[in-house]
Design an enzyme around this catalytic site. Structure first.
Site, PDB file in Angstrom:
ATOM      1  N   ARG A  59      25.703 -13.065  29.522  1.00  0.00           N
ATOM      2  CA  ARG A  59      24.327 -13.576  29.446  1.00  0.00           C
ATOM      3  C   ARG A  59      24.030 -14.135  28.047  1.00  0.00           C
ATOM      4  NH1 ARG A  59      20.665  -8.913  31.401  1.00  0.00           N
ATOM      5  NH2 ARG A  59      19.041 -10.426  30.945  1.00  0.00           N
ATOM      6  N   ASP A  94      15.758 -13.654  26.239  1.00  0.00           N
ATOM      7  CA  ASP A  94      16.199 -14.961  25.728  1.00  0.00           C
ATOM      8  C   ASP A  94      15.316 -15.377  24.546  1.00  0.00           C
ATOM      9  OD1 ASP A  94      13.893 -16.661  26.565  1.00  0.00           O
ATOM     10  OD2 ASP A  94      14.542 -16.172  28.600  1.00  0.00           O
ATOM     11  N   HIS A 109      11.277  -6.034  25.304  1.00  0.00           N
ATOM     12  CA  HIS A 109      12.516  -5.516  25.889  1.00  0.00           C
ATOM     13  C   HIS A 109      13.750  -5.937  25.090  1.00  0.00           C
ATOM     14  CE1 HIS A 109      10.500  -4.918  30.112  1.00  0.00           C
ATOM     15  NE2 HIS A 109      10.186  -3.973  29.257  1.00  0.00           N
ATOM     16  N   GLY A 175       4.990 -15.437  35.296  1.00  0.00           N
ATOM     17  CA  GLY A 175       6.365 -15.299  35.768  1.00  0.00           C
ATOM     18  C   GLY A 175       6.936 -13.901  35.716  1.00  0.00           C
ATOM     19  N   THR A 176       6.126 -12.915  36.101  1.00  0.00           N
ATOM     20  CA  THR A 176       6.658 -11.549  36.156  1.00  0.00           C
ATOM     21  C   THR A 176       6.217 -10.889  37.460  1.00  0.00           C
ATOM     22  OG1 THR A 176       6.703  -9.365  35.087  1.00  0.00           O
ATOM     23  CG2 THR A 176       4.763 -10.723  34.652  1.00  0.00           C
ATOM     24  N   ASN A 201       2.053 -17.399  38.627  1.00  0.00           N
ATOM     25  CA  ASN A 201       3.339 -16.932  39.160  1.00  0.00           C
ATOM     26  C   ASN A 201       3.654 -17.690  40.450  1.00  0.00           C
ATOM     27  OD1 ASN A 201       5.414 -15.013  38.495  1.00  0.00           O
ATOM     28  ND2 ASN A 201       4.887 -13.873  40.332  1.00  0.00           N
ATOM     29  N   GLU A 203       4.512 -16.437  43.171  1.00  0.00           N
ATOM     30  CA  GLU A 203       3.885 -15.714  44.292  1.00  0.00           C
ATOM     31  C   GLU A 203       2.996 -14.628  43.693  1.00  0.00           C
ATOM     32  OE1 GLU A 203       7.519 -14.319  45.966  1.00  0.00           O
ATOM     33  OE2 GLU A 203       7.795 -12.884  44.338  1.00  0.00           O
TER      34      GLU A 203
HETATM   35  C1  BJW Z   1       8.495 -17.757  38.905  1.00  0.00           C
HETATM   36  C2  BJW Z   1       9.395 -18.784  38.912  1.00  0.00           C
HETATM   37  C3  BJW Z   1       8.931 -19.990  38.430  1.00  0.00           C
HETATM   38  C4  BJW Z   1      10.406 -17.138  39.727  1.00  0.00           C
HETATM   39  N1  BJW Z   1       7.691 -20.096  37.998  1.00  0.00           N
HETATM   40  N2  BJW Z   1       7.243 -17.875  38.476  1.00  0.00           N
HETATM   41  C5  BJW Z   1       7.273   5.284  38.151  1.00  0.00           C
HETATM   42  C6  BJW Z   1       6.023   4.758  37.836  1.00  0.00           C
HETATM   43  C7  BJW Z   1       5.824   4.094  36.632  1.00  0.00           C
HETATM   44  C8  BJW Z   1       6.866   3.926  35.746  1.00  0.00           C
HETATM   45  C9  BJW Z   1       8.096   4.448  36.070  1.00  0.00           C
HETATM   46  C10 BJW Z   1       8.289   5.132  37.255  1.00  0.00           C
HETATM   47  N3  BJW Z   1       9.595   5.524  37.278  1.00  0.00           N
HETATM   48  C11 BJW Z   1      10.195   5.110  36.160  1.00  0.00           C
HETATM   49  C12 BJW Z   1       9.303   4.450  35.398  1.00  0.00           C
HETATM   50  C13 BJW Z   1       9.532   3.793  34.106  1.00  0.00           C
HETATM   51  C14 BJW Z   1      10.413   2.557  34.185  1.00  0.00           C
HETATM   52  C15 BJW Z   1       9.963   1.658  35.335  1.00  0.00           C
HETATM   53  O1  BJW Z   1       9.062   0.845  35.203  1.00  0.00           O
HETATM   54  N4  BJW Z   1      10.622   1.747  36.489  1.00  0.00           N
HETATM   55  C16 BJW Z   1      10.222   0.927  37.638  1.00  0.00           C
HETATM   56  C17 BJW Z   1      11.457   0.543  38.384  1.00  0.00           C
HETATM   57  C18 BJW Z   1       9.202   1.710  38.443  1.00  0.00           C
HETATM   58  N5  BJW Z   1      10.253   1.874  32.927  1.00  0.00           N
HETATM   59  C19 BJW Z   1      10.971   2.184  31.867  1.00  0.00           C
HETATM   60  O2  BJW Z   1      11.871   3.006  31.899  1.00  0.00           O
HETATM   61  C20 BJW Z   1      10.603   1.498  30.569  1.00  0.00           C
HETATM   62  N6  BJW Z   1      10.412   2.468  29.564  1.00  0.00           N
HETATM   63  C21 BJW Z   1       9.404   3.373  29.621  1.00  0.00           C
HETATM   64  O3  BJW Z   1       8.620   3.412  30.574  1.00  0.00           O
HETATM   65  O4  BJW Z   1       9.319   4.195  28.536  1.00  0.00           O
HETATM   66  C22 BJW Z   1       8.302   5.231  28.547  1.00  0.00           C
HETATM   67  C23 BJW Z   1       6.925   4.746  28.159  1.00  0.00           C
HETATM   68  C24 BJW Z   1       5.819   5.458  28.554  1.00  0.00           C
HETATM   69  C25 BJW Z   1       4.559   5.029  28.210  1.00  0.00           C
HETATM   70  C26 BJW Z   1       4.373   3.911  27.434  1.00  0.00           C
HETATM   71  C27 BJW Z   1       5.464   3.229  27.033  1.00  0.00           C
HETATM   72  C28 BJW Z   1       6.726   3.630  27.408  1.00  0.00           C
HETATM   73  C29 BJW Z   1      11.703   0.564  30.118  1.00  0.00           C
HETATM   74  C30 BJW Z   1      11.850  -0.627  31.018  1.00  0.00           C
HETATM   75  C31 BJW Z   1      13.021  -1.496  30.564  1.00  0.00           C
HETATM   76  C32 BJW Z   1      13.248  -2.688  31.471  1.00  0.00           C
HETATM   77  N7  BJW Z   1      14.459  -3.344  31.106  1.00  0.00           N
HETATM   78  C33 BJW Z   1      14.832  -4.568  31.802  1.00  0.00           C
HETATM   79  C34 BJW Z   1      16.234  -4.956  31.290  1.00  0.00           C
HETATM   80  C35 BJW Z   1      16.112  -5.501  29.850  1.00  0.00           C
HETATM   81  C36 BJW Z   1      17.367  -6.114  29.352  1.00  0.00           C
HETATM   82  C37 BJW Z   1      17.906  -7.200  30.255  1.00  0.00           C
HETATM   83  O5  BJW Z   1      17.354  -8.315  30.305  1.00  0.00           O
HETATM   84  O6  BJW Z   1      18.923  -6.937  30.884  1.00  0.00           O
HETATM   85  O7  BJW Z   1      13.883  -5.599  31.543  1.00  0.00           O
HETATM   86  S1  BJW Z   1      14.814  -4.418  33.573  1.00  0.00           S
HETATM   87  C38 BJW Z   1      14.247  -6.058  33.873  1.00  0.00           C
HETATM   88  O8  BJW Z   1      12.938  -6.035  34.508  1.00  0.00           O
HETATM   89  C39 BJW Z   1      14.041  -6.682  32.496  1.00  0.00           C
HETATM   90  C40 BJW Z   1      12.765  -7.426  32.677  1.00  0.00           C
HETATM   91  O9  BJW Z   1      12.169  -7.688  31.407  1.00  0.00           O
HETATM   92  C41 BJW Z   1      11.974  -6.537  33.567  1.00  0.00           C
HETATM   93  C42 BJW Z   1      10.839  -7.229  34.310  1.00  0.00           C
HETATM   94  O10 BJW Z   1      11.309  -8.211  35.167  1.00  0.00           O
HETATM   95  P1  BJW Z   1      10.485  -9.547  35.380  1.00  0.00           P
HETATM   96  O11 BJW Z   1      10.473 -10.337  34.132  1.00  0.00           O
HETATM   97  O12 BJW Z   1       9.186  -9.242  35.992  1.00  0.00           O
HETATM   98  O13 BJW Z   1      11.440 -10.323  36.416  1.00  0.00           O
HETATM   99  P2  BJW Z   1      11.462 -10.267  38.019  1.00  0.00           P
HETATM  100  O14 BJW Z   1      12.748 -10.871  38.446  1.00  0.00           O
HETATM  101  O15 BJW Z   1      11.140  -8.938  38.518  1.00  0.00           O
HETATM  102  O16 BJW Z   1      10.246 -11.219  38.446  1.00  0.00           O
HETATM  103  C43 BJW Z   1      10.267 -12.618  38.221  1.00  0.00           C
HETATM  104  C44 BJW Z   1       8.968 -13.202  38.767  1.00  0.00           C
HETATM  105  O17 BJW Z   1       8.935 -14.577  38.461  1.00  0.00           O
HETATM  106  C45 BJW Z   1       8.839 -13.077  40.309  1.00  0.00           C
HETATM  107  O18 BJW Z   1       7.536 -12.619  40.650  1.00  0.00           O
HETATM  108  C46 BJW Z   1       9.026 -14.527  40.797  1.00  0.00           C
HETATM  109  O19 BJW Z   1       8.230 -14.849  41.932  1.00  0.00           O
HETATM  110  C47 BJW Z   1       8.544 -15.296  39.593  1.00  0.00           C
HETATM  111  N8  BJW Z   1       9.163 -16.609  39.461  1.00  0.00           N
HETATM  112  N9  BJW Z   1      10.608 -18.289  39.479  1.00  0.00           N
HETATM  113  C48 BJW Z   1       6.878 -18.976  38.066  1.00  0.00           C
HETATM  114  N10 BJW Z   1       9.762 -21.068  38.440  1.00  0.00           N
END
Ligand code: BJW
Length: 235
Positions: A59, A94, A109, A175-176, A201, A203
């Site tokens: 990546r 990125d 992140h 876009g999230t 977004n 959707e």
């Molecule tokens: C378009 C488009 C176009 C397409 N135009 N739109 C239960 C409840 C609540 C929380 C938790 C829980 N169980 C566990 C947790 C915590 C956990 C969590 O959230 N888990 C979930 C699965 C429920 N979170 C964590 O562990 C985080 N840390 C944490 O919570 O620490 C404790 C804390 C407590 C209190 C305060 C603060 C902290 C850490 C999360 C780390 C996420 N890491 C990743 C990988 C990063 C490195 C890498 O890139 O590899 O981050 S995972 C991945 O998901 C990445 C992204 O940044 C993140 C979000 O994804 P994103 O950007 O939303 O992408 P998509 O693919 O999901 O969506 C894309 C969207 O774009 C879609 O809607 C499309 O429709 C749209 N789209 N094309 C406009 N052209």
């Protein structure tokens, strides 16, 4: 409502999709190609560091071959011309916001083009591979990992983000999917703290209920339209 002055923009993978970077949860996205537990958790890294380093090396290489799109460029224009407070909080690893010219950017992140030393905790700009275990330029240990936030780890600069959310009168999410916390909770926080909330977004996202307004379409079209709107003084 009165004219907004303090803006927080949250961006996700969807803003970079049209630059050719895979999203996570869309069809064909990264989580269909890899198990999250294997490549995006500290436990996965401890189990199989080579797999994880290969995933991020590929990546890191790919990101250097793509370019910002009109959505990144529009936010850079907003950054250059908006006289009030602005913070672009990106979940993306990125550097396309910066390459488009935006300066007020926070990577909650982490960043692909950075390496974190697990021994001395120093960060270093990094554009090469990590699979071959290069030495940390600071302490010499062969302990460099991708400088990204995995599940179970604390996202970066949370205090700074919440300070901006408290002052924001407009929160815009671009876009999230709203599937990953704490970022997914920002809309609710912002709304409860009195900000107007807007979603741009492809959707409706999981947290769509919390937005005052939701516009569906491609970021490369919606974002320039919105930036033009907000930079045009109302009569
Ligand atoms: C378009 C488009 C176009 C397409 N135009 N739109 C239960 C409840 C609540 C929380 C938790 C829980 N169980 C566990 C947790 C915590 C956990 C969590 O959230 N888990 C979930 C699965 C429920 N979170 C964590 O562990 C985080 N840390 C944490 O919570 O620490 C404790 C804390 C407590 C209190 C305060 C603060 C902290 C850490 C999360 C780390 C996420 N890491 C990743 C990988 C990063 C490195 C890498 O890139 O590899 O981050 S995972 C991945 O998901 C990445 C992204 O940044 C993140 C979000 O994804 P994103 O950007 O939303 O992408 P998509 O693919 O999901 O969506 C894309 C969207 O774009 C879609 O809607 C499309 O429709 C749209 N789209 N094309 C406009 N052209």
């Amino acid at each position: 409502m009165s004219e907004p002055r303090n803006i927080v923009v949250l961006t996700g993978a969807g803003i970079s999709a049209e630059s050719g970077i895979d999203t996570f949860r869309d069809a064909g996205g990264l989580w269909e190609q890899h198990r999250v537990e294997d490549v995006a958790t500290p436990e996965g890294f401890a189990r199989d560091p080579e797999l994880v380093q290969r995933f991020y090396d590929a990546r890191r290489e790919a990101v250097q071959r793509v370019s910002p799109n009109p959505a990144h460029e529009a936010l850079a224009k907003l950054d250059a011309e908006w006289e009030g407070e602005l913070l672009i909080v990106t979940q993306n690893v990125d550097d396309l916001h910066e390459r488009a010219g935006a300066r007020r950017v926070l990577h909650m992140h982490g960043e692909l083009l950075s390496a974190l030393c697990a021994r001395c905790e120093a960060r270093h700009s990094w554009s090469e591979t990590l699979l071959d275990q290069p030495a940390c330029p600071g302490c010499g240990a062969q302990a460099l990992r991708p400088d990204v936030v995995w599940f179970g780890e604390m996202p970066y600069q949370m205090e700074r983000i919440y300070a901006h959310l408290r002052r924001a009168d407009l929160f815009v999410s671009i876009g999230t999917s709203g599937a990953v916390y704490p970022a997914a909770g920002f809309v609710r926080d912002a709304r409860e703290l009195g900000a107007r909330t807007l979603e741009l977004n492809l959707e409706r996202s999981e947290g769509s209920y919390w937005f005052n307004e939701s516009r569906q379409g491609r970021a490369s079209e919606l974002v320039p339209e919105w930036v033009k709107e907000i930079l045009t003084p109302s009569v």
